[in-house]
Design an enzyme around this catalytic site. Structure first.
Site, short mmCIF file in Angstrom:
data_model
loop_
_atom_site.label_atom_id
_atom_site.label_comp_id
_atom_site.label_asym_id
_atom_site.label_seq_id
_atom_site.Cartn_x
_atom_site.Cartn_y
_atom_site.Cartn_z
N GLY A 505 0.82 -1.21 0.00
CA GLY A 505 0.00 0.00 0.00
C GLY A 505 0.84 1.26 0.00
O GLY A 505 0.32 2.36 -0.08
N GLY A 507 2.91 2.23 -2.25
CA GLY A 507 3.11 2.82 -3.57
C GLY A 507 4.40 2.38 -4.25
O GLY A 507 4.86 3.02 -5.18
N ALA A 545 12.21 -0.98 7.24
CA ALA A 545 13.32 -0.03 7.30
C ALA A 545 13.31 0.99 6.16
O ALA A 545 14.36 1.43 5.70
CB ALA A 545 14.66 -0.78 7.34
N GLY A 744 14.92 6.75 1.30
CA GLY A 744 13.70 6.16 1.84
C GLY A 744 13.00 7.13 2.79
O GLY A 744 13.66 7.90 3.49
N VAL A 745 11.68 7.08 2.79
CA VAL A 745 10.93 8.05 3.59
C VAL A 745 9.70 7.42 4.25
O VAL A 745 8.94 8.09 4.91
CB VAL A 745 10.55 9.25 2.68
CG1 VAL A 745 9.48 8.84 1.68
CG2 VAL A 745 10.13 10.46 3.47
N GLU A 747 8.97 5.60 6.88
CA GLU A 747 8.69 5.71 8.32
C GLU A 747 8.80 7.15 8.82
O GLU A 747 8.16 7.53 9.80
CB GLU A 747 9.67 4.84 9.10
CG GLU A 747 9.53 3.36 8.79
CD GLU A 747 10.73 2.57 9.27
OE1 GLU A 747 10.64 2.02 10.37
OE2 GLU A 747 11.76 2.51 8.57
#
Lengths: 797, 288
Positions: A505, A507, A545, A744-745, A747
């Site tokens: 979910g 994306g 992560a 990465g974003v 969390e």
């Protein structure tokens, strides 16, 4: 001025565009077939009988009446599966309990029947006699003298050769896992301090509340191969783990992931319901479907890690941080899952969010009879950041220094390495601080609000800031942190992108398709993503992560570049050019220098397939990030990139009722680079709302081991009218290792909301609250001095 | 659920009453309380399930003889959208506007909200302030008997009412307030929608020369039923609404309530909310 052909050729770049999620039309129109919608011919329905006791010895289980219910095919208890093996991070958890139940969720028996109703009827007829045992309802109690030991005996199960072997050693102090990290010398740091503050914080229970409840379908074929329809976030790791549980070759297990109705970290571990469904499938020789009810989802799925945390920190006269010392007690619950490993992330924040010359960190994860904690978006970082950012405000205020200036003075620059070994090759920390402060008018509002503390108006306004540091380039927790990709181009230049990276979910399939199209110069609708079947997709560690865009993205780009290279190398001689003269743009092979179109890619591929020397364009790539494992002292550059963010919360506090309204979040995120603008906006907005629930409304009430509010009536998720205004800025630091510069974003946006809200409540009222959540009664009690602040247990040393 | 044996879905009131007269029945209207309560085994079905949704004569809002008459099956959504309610009983309109969610408002009925008799029932507090009464019908094909009861007498305890097993609540009557009537309503919960009251307050009266005459004050979620605070009303009637009187009204209201501690709030906090929010609406209704 008219665009040059080169500009025109590049005008179709997809990077930074607003690309709707590929799965959005199906989801919005209710066509997506989740696990819940899948029914396999011949399938049985399974239900689990759970303990009614929090801690008790099982005296007897009588399943005879249940077995006689029409339509029931199997009723099993631990006695029926003497070969079952333990699950969990430390292998302390048997799927079906034989002698002792240690929490209210514990699985005692399970039924497979033709219908859910028959299975439920059978459950009602199972009689269990218990002999109650003393219970441990909080972590301090578990460490106290004379506390009953919850796993005080060796856990033995039959090994391969039939002899009993110890799979989990007796735990003599209720401490399931312990961690200690340090750099520098905190005693020296304290000597160099002009200001020292120490507080105890309590971070409460919340749970994921995935819209799709937990479930699985297990099916053996005639050869004994196992097929699982599973919502797991880590299919390849679980394939191996299920194989160990069953004593079969991992090659005989296939996991298919139907579209997953929310993960947020909850599906990183194996839970008892999964082996139980497999046991039932094995015994009945039928496919078995097991779905939780919503109440079961609250009671028997993992929680965020509850933490009691003592933080002592200091700074010198100029405002430089001198040290941080942290001691935490994690309430593990009755069994050990990923919640016990959140210190890996917490210690990064304690050691490296701002420059900390001297640091000491210690955690004990202790057994209690409470629900057990798993992994949850942010993975300990919400808890650590809550304490750290409270102290950033307190230290600045004690020095009489501006809170933004204090943070900027201690914030890191690009290129720095921290004593824990994290290397910040790209780092937009100061830009995040500056942007969020400026766009929210933080400093002026923070000063202005103080003037209203005693003005008689019961409604107060406050503003608060917090920042976060989190892995943004994977996290090397396993032997590999890699991901594989297969790319196949067909005769019409349609791409099949086969990736190990799962979609939960977030994306990922859209952003991976976007990255591939960017390389191949094709429109986004030319991609089909295959990402949900271990028999087809190449290996990946899993969704955790915040790694999928970074790791899966680099892997997809690698495969796409190989495909592109092959196209250009084959096309160049025919065009009388070298491959480096050519490029792929707008669905065509073009001259790189001018954008002039040479041939349509689909036409080229057809000519390639149907030529005398027929060839396919099909490539594979495996990406392994240049990160390292933490050493035995927990030091090392564990991620290929690090993400930063600053969030400013503005609140209104009604001091007559204690209700806190979140008015606005101003967020600045170092995301490396925006790939799919629509996707990243959605992910950040969703994360902010998740952080808002953690801060203000969500509270899983655990009393004496029982959950008092296992329903959406009393467990309060944030609803639409409560969502604040959001102003989100992206700081694009163009990370050198990231896919097209991205980090990465996933969390990040949930991590510092609670910390910012705490600082805002203080700014509004002059009252600092050390325990979450800030629900109206708790805030009201704190404002009236009628609350009990969290205390560090005397006898926990 | 196993004991459920008959299902009746009458089309007229007479038929419905006939079913009620013939033996124990569980009445189903909107189902928004009954379904979750029966699923969690808090309510056991009687042998007959009587679905009154088909009884069209129980729907609708009429204004007649100086009263607003609301059919028991009128949904909360209908009430919220009805100009007679909005203009004639704004305090009820506000409660309907704060009631659960759109989906629940579309199904839930006013009769159901009253008969469920939750101490926190959203419409009860405003209806008490409006001095509403309920009409209970019994009988059958041979003739229908009606009796009328003030709402305050109808509510007898949590989930308990003065409805006799053979009776059906068919109508709510609200006398149209006199001119000069002012009212205030406050529902306190943790969020603006989809919430059960932590406490609820409603205040109404005729504002004349700085005093609130014919004042009525009702409180929800602080006693076994939604209640009127009669002593506090008497204090209000005695003179102008100055600071000293507000203190005395708050004291009198405090004496009238018996809040409990539950998963939503402690008794202490409920009392504090009553004090602070009552003070707030009293100050607001008469700003001097």
């Amino acid at each position: 001025m008219a665009p040059t052909p080169r500009e025109e050729a590049f005008a179709d770049s997809l990077i930074g565009r607003r690309v709707p999620k590929l799965d959005a039309p199906d989801k919005a129109s209710g066509r997506t077939r989740y696990l819940h919608d899948i029914n396999v011919p011949g399938q049985l329905h399974a239900k689990i009988l759970r303990s009614t006791e929090v801690h008790a010895r099982i005296v007897s289980i009588d399943v005879e009446a249940a077995r006689r219910v029409p339509g029931v095919h199997a009723v099993i208890t631990a006695a029926d599966v003497p070969w079952q093996r333990p699950i969990g991070i430390t292998k302390d958890h048997m799927p079906l309990k034989a002698d002792v139940v240690r929490s209210r969720r514990d699985e005692i028996a399970a039924v497979a029947a033709d219908t859910v109703e028959a299975a439920e009827e059978a459950l009602r007829l199972i009689r269990v006699a218990y002999e109650p045992l003393p219970i441990l309802t909080n972590s301090a109690q578990a460490l106290g003298p004379g506390a009953p030991l919850l796993h005080g005996e060796d856990l033995r199960v039959p090994g391969r050769n039939g002899a009993l072997e110890v799979v989990h050693k007796a735990c003599s102090d209720n401490v399931s896992m312990a961690y200690e990290y340090g750099h520098g010398d905190v005693t020296q740091g304290e000597r160099e301090s002009a200001v020292v503050v120490e507080d105890v914080f309590w971070l409460h229970y919340v749970t994921h509340c995935c819209m799709g409840v937990s479930g699985v379908i297990a099916e053996f074929d005639a050869s004994g191969n196992l097929l699982l329809y599973s919502n797991t976030q880590v299919p390849f790791l679980h394939k191996r783990e299920f194989a160990e549980l069953l004593g079969i070759d991992p090659g005989r297990i296939r996991i298919i992931q139907p579209p997953i109705g929310g993960g947020f970290g909850s599906k990183l571990d194996i839970y008892p319901f999964e082996p139980i469904a497999i046991f039932l499938a094995k015994m009945t020789r039928r496919p078995v479907k097991l779905l939780f009810t919503r109440e079961e989802e609250f009671i028997a799925s993992p929680t965020r890690q509850p933490v009691l945390l003592k933080l002592r920190s200091g700074c010198d006269r100029e405002g430089r941080l001198t040290f941080r010392a942290v001691d935490t007690i994690h309430d593990n619950g009755a069994y050990t899952s990923w919640g016990a490993t959140t210190p890996f992330v917490m210690m990064q924040t304690i050691s490296s969010l701002y420059r900390v010359p001297h640091c000491h960190y210690r955690t004990r994860a202790v057994y209690t009879n409470n629900p057990y904690a798993g992994s949850f978006r942010g993975y300990g970082n919400l808890q650590a950041t809550f304490a750290v950012e409270a102290h950033m405000d307190k230290l600045a205020d004690a020095l009489g220094m501006d809170a933004l200036e204090f943070r900027l003075l201690n914030a890191q620059d690009p290129g720095e390495s921290t004593p824990q070994g994290m290397h910040f090759r790209s780092c937009g920390f100061k830009e995040c601080l500056g942007t969020a402060a400026e766009r929210s008018d933080y400093e002026a509002k923070r000063r202005g609000n103080l003037e209203h503390w005693n003005d008689g108006n019961p409604i107060k306004r406050g503003i608060g800031m917090a920042s976060m540091l989190h892995v943004g380039g994977g996290a090397k927790m396993y032997p590999s942190d890699g991901c594989g990709t297969i790319i196949k181009l067909d005769d019409f230049a349609k791409v099949t992108l086969i990736t190990g990276a799962s979609e939960i979910g977030q994306g990922s399939e859209t952003v991976l398709a976007l990255l591939v199209c960017e390389e191949l110069g094709l429109p986004i609708d030319s991609v089909t993503v295959v990402n949900n079947d271990t028999a087809i997709t190449p290996w990946d560690v899993g969704v955790h992560a915040s790694r999928t865009t970074f790791i899966g993205g680099n892997s997809a780009i690698g495969a796409a570049r190989k495909a592109k290279r092959k196209i250009l190398e084959t096309a160049a001689p025919k065009a009388g050019r070298t491959p480096d003269d050519l490029d792929l743009r707008g669905g065509h092979i073009v001259l790189k220098a001018t954008g002039e179109r040479i041939q349509e890619i689909g036409r080229f591929l057809r000519s390639l397939h149907f030529s005398e020397k027929a060839e396919l364009v099909m490539t594979t790539y495996y990406y392994e990030p240049p990160s390292v494992h933490l050493d035995r002292n927990y030091k090392g550059d564990v991620s290929a990139a690090y993400a930063w963010a600053t969030q400013v919360a503005e609140v209104e506090v009604d001091t007559d009722t204690g209700i806190v309204r979140l008015l606005k979040i101003t967020a600045a995120h170092d995301v490396g680079r925006v790939l799919n603008r629509l996707g990243i906006e959605g992910q950040i907005e969703g994360g902010i709302v998740m952080g808002q629930g953690y801060a203000l409304s969500e509270d899983l009430l655990v009393e004496d081991g029982m959950i008092r509010n296992p329903n959406f009536r009393d467990y309060k998720l944030v609803t639409a009218p409560e969502i604040p205004e959001m102003d989100v800025s992206f700081i694009e630091t163009m990370d050198g290792e990231g896919p097209q510069g991205a980090k990465g974003v996933g969390e990040a946006p949930a991590i510092c909301i609670a910390a910012a809200v705490a600082n805002a409540i203080y700014n509004a009222t002059g009252t600092r609250i050390y325990a979450l959540p800030f629900t109206p009664e708790k805030v009201y009690r704190a404002l009236r001095g009628a609350n009990m602040p969290p205390k560090w247990p005397e006898d926990a040393a | 659920m196993a004991e459920l044996r008959n299902y009746a879905a009458p089309r007229s009131l007479a038929e419905a009453l006939q079913v009620l007269a013939s033996g124990p029945a569980t009445v189903l209207a909107g189902g928004t309380d009954l379904m979750p309560q029966s699923r969690s085994a808090r309510v056991r079905f009687a042998p007959t399930l009587l679905n009154i949704q088909g009884v069209a004569e129980l729907r609708g809002v009429r204004r007649r003889d100086g009263a607003v008459e609301i059919g028991a099956l009128t949904t909360i959504a209908t009430l919220r959208d009805d100009p007679a309610v909005r203009n004639g009983a704004p305090v009820l309109w506000q409660a309907c506007d704060h009631f659960a969610s759109d989906q629940i408002r579309n199904a839930a009925t006013i009769g159901g909200n009253i008969c469920n008799a939750s101490p926190a029932g959203d419409t009860l507090v405003p209806l008490l302030v409006l001095d509403a009464s309920v009409v209970l019908a019994s009988g059958g094909a041979a003739g229908i008997h009606e009796r009328r009861l003030p709402l305050s007498e109808f509510l007898t305890g949590p989930g308990r009412t003065a409805r006799r097993p053979e009776e059906l609540l068919v109508e709510v009557r609200i006398p149209v307030p006199a001119s000069g009537w002012v009212d205030r309503y406050v529902k306190f919960g943790t969020r603006p929608a989809l919430d059960i009251s932590t406490i609820a307050l409603a205040l109404g009266g005729t504002l004349f020369d700085g005093r609130l005459e014919n004042a009525r004050l009702a409180l929800g979620a602080v006693a076994p039923t939604a209640i009127r605070a009669h002593d506090a009303e008497r204090v209000l009637a005695e003179g102008p609404l100055d600071r000293a009187r507000i203190d005395r009204v708050v004291d009198a209201a405090d004496a009238a309530i018996h809040p409990i501690s539950d998963v939503r709030a402690s008794d202490w906090y409920r009392r504090e909310l009553v004090h602070n929010l009552l003070r707030r609406i009293l100050t607001d209704v008469c700003p001097n």
